[in-house]
Scaffold this motif. Structure first.
Motif, short mmCIF file in Angstrom:
data_model
loop_
_atom_site.label_atom_id
_atom_site.label_comp_id
_atom_site.label_asym_id
_atom_site.label_seq_id
_atom_site.Cartn_x
_atom_site.Cartn_y
_atom_site.Cartn_z
N VAL A 152 -4.68 89.54 78.16
CA VAL A 152 -4.57 90.93 78.61
C VAL A 152 -5.95 91.46 78.94
CG1 VAL A 152 -3.82 93.25 77.99
CG2 VAL A 152 -2.54 91.26 77.16
N LEU B 278 -4.94 97.41 81.05
CA LEU B 278 -4.90 98.54 80.13
C LEU B 278 -6.18 99.33 80.36
CD1 LEU B 278 -3.62 96.89 76.79
CD2 LEU B 278 -2.31 97.99 78.62
N GLN C 45 -2.53 97.41 71.31
CA GLN C 45 -1.46 97.23 72.29
C GLN C 45 -1.51 95.84 72.90
OE1 GLN C 45 -1.46 100.15 75.44
NE2 GLN C 45 0.23 99.17 76.55
N ALA C 46 -2.71 95.37 73.22
CA ALA C 46 -2.86 94.05 73.85
C ALA C 46 -2.44 92.93 72.89
CB ALA C 46 -4.30 93.85 74.30
N SER D 212 -0.38 93.13 70.49
CA SER D 212 1.05 93.25 70.17
C SER D 212 1.95 92.97 71.38
CB SER D 212 1.35 94.67 69.65
OG SER D 212 0.53 95.00 68.56
N MET D 213 1.37 92.82 72.55
CA MET D 213 2.14 92.74 73.79
C MET D 213 2.95 91.44 73.86
SD MET D 213 0.76 93.29 77.70
CE MET D 213 -0.04 94.84 77.23
N GLN D 214 4.21 91.57 74.23
CA GLN D 214 5.07 90.40 74.36
C GLN D 214 4.71 89.60 75.61
OE1 GLN D 214 7.43 89.50 71.94
NE2 GLN D 214 6.26 91.11 70.90
N GLU E 161 5.77 90.84 79.20
CA GLU E 161 4.97 91.94 79.74
C GLU E 161 3.58 91.44 80.13
OE1 GLU E 161 3.18 96.39 78.72
OE2 GLU E 161 4.48 95.39 77.25
N ARG E 162 3.00 90.54 79.34
CA ARG E 162 1.71 89.98 79.70
C ARG E 162 1.78 89.25 81.03
NH1 ARG E 162 0.37 86.04 76.43
NH2 ARG E 162 1.94 86.14 74.79
N ARG F 92 2.16 91.88 83.96
CA ARG F 92 0.90 92.54 84.26
C ARG F 92 -0.08 91.57 84.94
NH1 ARG F 92 -0.51 97.42 81.73
NH2 ARG F 92 1.09 98.28 80.33
#
Length: 460
Positions: free
Chosen positions: A380, A397, A413-414, A416-418, A421-422, A425
């Motif tokens: 991320v 982000l 947030q990064a 924890s990101m699934q 979603e990674r 993005r």
């Protein structure tokens, strides 16, 4: 097709680990033919204007040596102690000395005198960056009627900040000797246009600035990287070895990486404080993550750079002393540079790319980080909203680097990101990196320069 004459403070020495700018300019020179001219980086007891010609990888370079006084006043002085801090909104660090301004003007006059015999009537001339604002005007005074373009790689400051520079009006007026002026982002273009309109009385319509009978094209033209080559670099033996070394060294922990020249504009102190805030807010994560900050020193002769190095060493030591354990250190702080293929492996091994300058013209580290990722399990990008890259990379982000809380929240947030979603993005970011690459940048600018109406020079 017209030849191109590239003029910059320093000239690339070539080789396989060139940065994005060197790749683009070298490609343009190979395509069109021409010369890359600039300072050799070497000192001489007396300036003679003697040119050292070399040819490597199909590119001809022409370099000159400078006297100690020129280096001290033009380069260390006006360029890096006056213009650099001012254009990065740090008027508290800008030093306004007449000797600096005089040396800057003298060096540009010497560059103009030396490069003038190399210019043929049909050549396109492309001047690079803040070291050479007045060079176009000096070439005009020496009878050069060619199309001349200028590209600014750093931000352009707001009008009220620029007005703190004693010779601001003269400096900006000298820029209007160019036919095309390029900026990294729309924001910097509009700041320049604002100054030219309100302080010089210029008229602007459809990004054409009219002043004293001249028409100057203003171009927002964000530079990119050689995306294809950088992706391929991640598969080289040294990049793959570095990736394995970093994953082994991480020992199951997530790595956050920052790669920045040691400079107060890069927001490294604020970055450390934001990371510290994350660790203090989430003590259960302390042994699950670490920050690798690579910060090669630069401009060691400038006092403000010596201060930032001392500050960061002290801050890293304090955070590590307060939070480290016998089997974990929160910050790995490294003061040396690494080849781009090694960095490609480092980027690929990291869960987060932390790119948080306080102000930056573009920032190619952000684009390299994206290009280095594993498409099936990408990291991320956390990116300062005050970089030129933020306009092109909204799927990162985006953070305010001055806010330790925002940086800490983005790190959480990064981490924890699934994965879905990674990937989403990253794919959006990578599409932009691939589309608006360094050759797109070079072609866009040189095409705009080639399209200039030649009669414009009659009013130069």
């Amino acid at each position: 097709m017209s030849r191109i004459i590239v003029i910059s403070n320093r000239v690339s020495a070539g080789g396989g680990n060139q940065g994005g700018l060197a790749v683009a300019l070298s490609a343009a020179l190979r395509q069109r033919g021409g010369v890359w001219f600039g300072w050799s980086g070497e000192r001489t007891d007396s300036f003679t204007g003697d040119i050292n010609f070399q040819r490597r990888d199909g590119v001809t370079t022409a370099t000159v040596d400078l006297e100690d006084q020129d280096i001290d006043e033009y380069y260390n002085g006006y360029a890096n102690r006056t213009l650099w801090p001012l254009f990065h909104y740090r008027i508290d660090l800008a030093e306004y000395e007449r000797d600096f301004a005089g040396g800057y003007q003298r060096a540009n006059e010497r560059f103009a005198d030396t490069v003038r015999p190399l210019i043929e009537p049909s050549d396109l001339i492309w001047v690079q960056d803040y070291h050479m604002f007045p060079l176009g005007a000096e070439l005009r005074q020496r009878g050069v009627t060619n199309r001349i373009g200028f590209f600014l790689h750093i931000p352009w400051p707001p009008r009220r900040l620029l007005n703190t520079l004693p010779e601001a009006t003269t400096l900006v007026a000298s820029l209007l000797a160019y036919d095309v002026i390029g900026f990294q982002s729309r924001e910097w273009l509009e700041s320049f246009a604002d100054y030219a309109r309100d302080e010089l009385g210029g008229e602007i319509e459809d990004d054409v600035l009219r002043w004293n009978g001249r028409a100057v094209r203003l171009l927002d033209c964000p530079i990119g990287i050689d995306a294809k080559a950088f992706v391929e670099m991640t598969a080289t033996p040294r990049a793959r070895l570095t990736w394995r070394q970093m994953r082994d060294s991480a020992d199951g922990r997530e790595m956050i990486v920052g790669v920045d020249r040691l400079d107060y504009s890069k927001g490294l102190e604020e970055r450390f404080l934001g990371y510290e805030r994350y660790l203090l807010q989430r003590p259960e994560q302390r042994k699950e993550v670490f920050l690798l900050q690579i910060a090669p020193p630069s401009r060691a002769d400038v006092t403000s750079y010596q201060r930032i190095r001392n500050t960061l060493e002290g801050l890293a030591g304090r955070i590590n002393g307060a939070l480290a354990d016998i089997d974990w250190v929160p910050i790995r702080y490294v003061n040396q540079g690494y080849p781009r293929d090694v960095l490609a492996g480092v980027y690929r091994a990291s869960r987060i790319g932390l790119v948080t300058p306080l102000r930056d013209g573009m920032n190619l580290v952000a684009k390299e980080y994206v290009a280095a990722q594993n498409p099936e399990d990408p990291g991320v990008l956390i990116l300062s909203r005050f970089t030129g890259a933020a306009e092109q990379m909204p799927d990162a982000l985006l953070v305010n680097p001055h806010s330790a809380e925002e940086v800490a929240d983005a790190i959480h947030q990064a981490l924890s990101m699934q994965r879905d979603e990674r990937i989403r993005r990253w794919r959006a970011l990578m599409d932009g990196v691939e589309t608006y690459d360094v050759m797109w940048w070079s072609d866009r600018f040189t095409s705009a320069l080639a399209d200039v109406v030649q009669s414009n020079v009659e009013n130069a």
